[in-house]
Scaffold this motif. Structure first.
Motif, PDB file in Angstrom:
ATOM      1  N   HIS A 355      -4.557 -19.759 -20.343  1.00 39.38           N
ATOM      2  CA  HIS A 355      -5.381 -19.034 -21.316  1.00 39.38           C
ATOM      3  C   HIS A 355      -6.766 -19.676 -21.416  1.00 39.38           C
ATOM      4  N   CYS A 468      -5.832 -21.296 -29.482  1.00 41.90           N
ATOM      5  CA  CYS A 468      -5.319 -21.052 -28.132  1.00 41.90           C
ATOM      6  C   CYS A 468      -4.130 -21.958 -27.858  1.00 41.90           C
ATOM      7  N   VAL A 473       0.598 -17.329 -27.389  1.00 48.95           N
ATOM      8  CA  VAL A 473       0.514 -16.204 -26.461  1.00 48.95           C
ATOM      9  C   VAL A 473       1.885 -15.565 -26.281  1.00 48.95           C
TER      10      VAL A 473
END
Length: 482
Positions: A355, A468, A473
């Motif tokens: 990512h 992040c 995710v």
């Protein structure tokens, strides 16, 4: 042409035969003129020894992952011993023959502010009787190789080259020659010969027009009894010429720093690519790209598969392919980079789903040095650390994605049970100049930090990009799916 052939570089099996020498460099600063004579005084700060001549050709092949052997002549002296030790460190199977009565050829250069102040040559020409010692050695080992590359610097090691080529051709080997003699029939029987433009003219070639160049090259090929000529033409690139075909390749460099050793790189790359299964045209194209890389470096430099892959990607305008260094070769490539004086940066992680935070972090890590190595947890290690439903992506796929990033030079796995899922042993094998870790760790908490610090390296901690994380995710993806 595509990148797949780069995965076959280990298939290249080459024996280099020729004039080996030791290249010695004294580096220092110049601040005054000597009171004894109108010459600069160089205060020497470092000494560097490198493999030169045919030994540099072999080094180029080794750095391209080809299997390479080397035959040459040295004296019974310190310079000969130094050269043997250098070749051992370069993973070159050298079988140098010692001639007691003559010195090892050595070229000693004084360098100040990137300029050569003076060169001192220590050499005495070897005689045909000495060259015949190499012929006997060639007969003994020729069955172990597929390609025989003769590197001629006109120092006497190849005085018996006609007999050597005959032995190679009778054994069914492909023969390549980087020539020095103006009479190219000296190399009769060779499959490829690689003169530069000046050598071509001295041999009788006419370069006044493109038509004259082609016609005279074909005449030389016919008269000398060789099959093909790869003519290196400086800023005009290269031309591959046979009796019936001609292919031109434009120069691939915008700024030239140093042409030293460029010819060595060309024939080494050509031979390695042929050994990897490329056609002659594609192999020359790759050699042309390699020349463009190496002349942008200082000194007799080499080219790595990673550099060729990046250059080829630009040349083909990004095909989506890239070269991933085989895991078993990474440590050797790192060692080659260290020998070239490059600063090695190491970091590690799972990198299960790449990512934006990873990309920024890796770019920051790479900016700290010349080469970035990523230690990658293997699948079993991730399962132990993250749970049985991880990793999402298997090791080879994670490695492929990481190695495609411009910031990442090498990926190498770790995570055996006995290593407690830490990269400490891997870090000890690599001994990076800089160890980078992401998060809010204290230096003493980072695996491998003690080793790096004890060897004079540094440890850096980088913050992650807020918001992040791979876990986030995955969580978001599962919520979306439900």
């Amino acid at each position: 042409m595509n990148l797949s052939a780069l995965q076959n570089l280990h298939s290249a099996n080459v024996l280099v035969v020729g004039d080996v020498m030791l290249d010695r460099y004294w580096h220092g600063d110049t601040g005054r003129i000597s009171p004894e004579a109108p010459v600069p005084v160089v205060k020497v700060s470092s000494l560097e020894d490198k493999a030169g001549g045919a030994a540099n050709v072999a080094k180029n092949i080794a750095h391209l992952d080809g299997k390479v052997g080397l035959l040459g002549l040295i004296g019974k002296d310190d310079n000969g011993e130094k050269l043997v030790n250098i070749l051992q460190a370069e993973s070159i199977d050298s079988q140098l023959v010692t001639v007691d009565s003559l010195p090892t050829i050595a070229k000693m250069r004084v360098i100040s502010r990137h300029q050569q102040v003076v060169r001192l040559d220590l050499e005495e020409p070897f005689e045909k009787e000495h060259s015949r010692l190499l012929t006997k050695q060639l007969e003994a080992v020729i069955d172990n190789y597929d390609f025989i590359l003769f590197s001629d610097y006109n120092k006497g090691a190849l005085a018996d080259i006609q007999a050597m080529i005959k032995i190679a051709k009778e054994a069914g080997k492909t023969v390549l020659v980087d020539p020095k003699m103006s009479d190219l029939s000296f190399y009769k029987g060779a499959d490829f010969i690689t003169p530069n433009l000046n050598e071509f003219k001295l041999a009788g070639g006419n370069a006044t027009t493109e038509e004259a160049l082609t016609d005279s090259a074909r005449k030389l090929i016919l008269e000398s009894g060789v099959k093909a000529m790869l003519l290196t033409r400086s800023e005009q690139g290269m031309s591959l010429i046979t009796e019936t075909e001609k292919y031109d390749f434009p120069a691939q460099v915008l700024e030239v720093s140093d042409v030293t050793g460029a010819g060595d790189t060309v024939i080494a790359t050509l031979t390695t690519m042929l050994g990897a299964g490329m056609s002659a045209k594609d192999a020359v194209e790759m050699a042309n790209l390699a020349a463009g890389i190496v002349v942008g470096k200082l000194g007799a430099a080499t080219v790595s598969p990673e550099e060729l892959s990046a250059k080829l990607g630009q040349y083909l305008r990004a095909t989506g392919e890239h070269y991933q260094t085989p895991f078993e070769d990474v440590l050797q490539h790192i060692e080659f980079a260290k020998q070239n004086g490059e600063k090695i940066v190491f970091t590690n992680g799972c990198f299960d789903i790449l990512h934006a935070g990873h990309v920024r972090y890796l770019a920051q890590a790479k900016a700290m040095g010349d080469r970035l190595v990523v230690g990658l947890n293997n699948d079993d290690s991730i399962a132990r650390l993250k749970g049985e439903d991880r990793p999402i992506n298997p090791l080879n796929e994670r490695a492929m994605v990481l190695s495609a990033l411009a910031s990442v030079d090498w990926v190498i796995p770790f995570g055996k049970v006995e290593e407690n899922d830490t990269p400490a042993n891997l870090i000890a094998s690599i001994s990076p100049d800089i160890l980078v870790k992401g998060g809010d760790y204290k230096v003493e908490e980072i695996a491998g930090a003690d080793h790096v610090l004890s060897h004079g390296g540094q440890v850096e901690v980088l913050s992650f990009l807020d918001g992040c994380s791979t876990s986030n995710v995955i969580k978001k993806a599962r919520l979306t799916k439900s």
